[in-house]
Write a protein that holds these residues in place. Structure first.
Motif, PDB file in Angstrom:
ATOM      1  N   LEU A  39       0.865  -1.175   0.000  1.00  0.00           N
ATOM      2  CA  LEU A  39       0.000   0.000   0.000  1.00  0.00           C
ATOM      3  C   LEU A  39       0.903   1.225   0.000  1.00  0.00           C
ATOM      4  N   PHE A  40       0.738   2.091  -0.992  1.00  0.00           N
ATOM      5  CA  PHE A  40       1.514   3.326  -1.090  1.00  0.00           C
ATOM      6  C   PHE A  40       0.603   4.506  -0.796  1.00  0.00           C
ATOM      7  N   ASN A  41       1.036   5.378   0.119  1.00  0.00           N
ATOM      8  CA  ASN A  41       0.268   6.570   0.483  1.00  0.00           C
ATOM      9  C   ASN A  41       0.902   7.821  -0.107  1.00  0.00           C
ATOM     10  N   SER A  42       0.131   8.883  -0.196  1.00  0.00           N
ATOM     11  CA  SER A  42       0.620  10.133  -0.763  1.00  0.00           C
ATOM     12  C   SER A  42       1.684  10.789   0.101  1.00  0.00           C
ATOM     13  N   SER A  43       1.818  10.375   1.330  1.00  0.00           N
ATOM     14  CA  SER A  43       2.810  10.956   2.237  1.00  0.00           C
ATOM     15  C   SER A  43       4.190  10.322   2.074  1.00  0.00           C
ATOM     16  N   THR A  44       4.420   9.593   0.995  1.00  0.00           N
ATOM     17  CA  THR A  44       5.653   8.842   0.693  1.00  0.00           C
ATOM     18  C   THR A  44       5.888   7.696   1.675  1.00  0.00           C
ATOM     19  N   GLN A  45       4.844   7.256   2.328  1.00  0.00           N
ATOM     20  CA  GLN A  45       4.934   6.087   3.188  1.00  0.00           C
ATOM     21  C   GLN A  45       4.325   4.887   2.472  1.00  0.00           C
ATOM     22  N   PHE A  46       4.838   3.705   2.797  1.00  0.00           N
ATOM     23  CA  PHE A  46       4.264   2.482   2.259  1.00  0.00           C
ATOM     24  C   PHE A  46       4.131   1.461   3.373  1.00  0.00           C
ATOM     25  N   PHE A  47       3.278   0.484   3.124  1.00  0.00           N
ATOM     26  CA  PHE A  47       3.096  -0.648   4.019  1.00  0.00           C
ATOM     27  C   PHE A  47       3.168  -1.911   3.185  1.00  0.00           C
TER      28      PHE A  47
END
Length: 122
Positions: A39-47
């Motif tokens: 899962l990639f988020n717009s905050s440059t974080q991923f899970f």
């Protein structure tokens, strides 16, 4: 130029295929024995979420994308090392390529590791 991937979020990729290094064995989604999702988020974080035998493991980190190459290279930096990270040199960093708008590939074939192919899910 390295910039953060920042459009069309959130993005969800699911593991579709694994190719193993020396053996060349290819497993499709039905044969893998686990579900694996990025899962990639717009905050440059991923899970990275792995579900296997009823157990769920969740890893997280940050990512950047390098557009200097013909194919964008995504650098995934994990907060913690884990055996599920595919890397030839650094246990907390994976390199991925975005082969098309819907295929993400992480490969450690160069060091006899596995190549994982993920497909974008709507």
């Amino acid at each position: 130029m390295k910039i953060a991937l920042s459009e069309d979020f959130p993005l969800r990729f699911e593991l579709e295929q694994i190719t193993y290094g020396l053996s060349g064995e290819v497993l499709d989604k039905a044969s893998i024995g686990r579900n694996e999702t990025f899962l990639f988020n717009s905050s440059t974080q991923f899970f990275k979420i792995i579900v296997q035998n009823g157990d769920t493991q969740k890893m997280e980190g940050s990512f950047t994308i390098d557009y200097d190459q013909k194919i964008p290279i995504i650098t995934l930096e994990y907060k913690n090392e884990n055996v599920f990270i595919q890397s030839c040199s650094n246990k907390s960093v994976e390199k991925a390529i975005l082969k098309s708008n819907n295929i993400l590939i992480i490969s450690a074939l160069a060091c006899d590791g596995a190549e994982l192919v993920y497909r974008l899910k709507e």
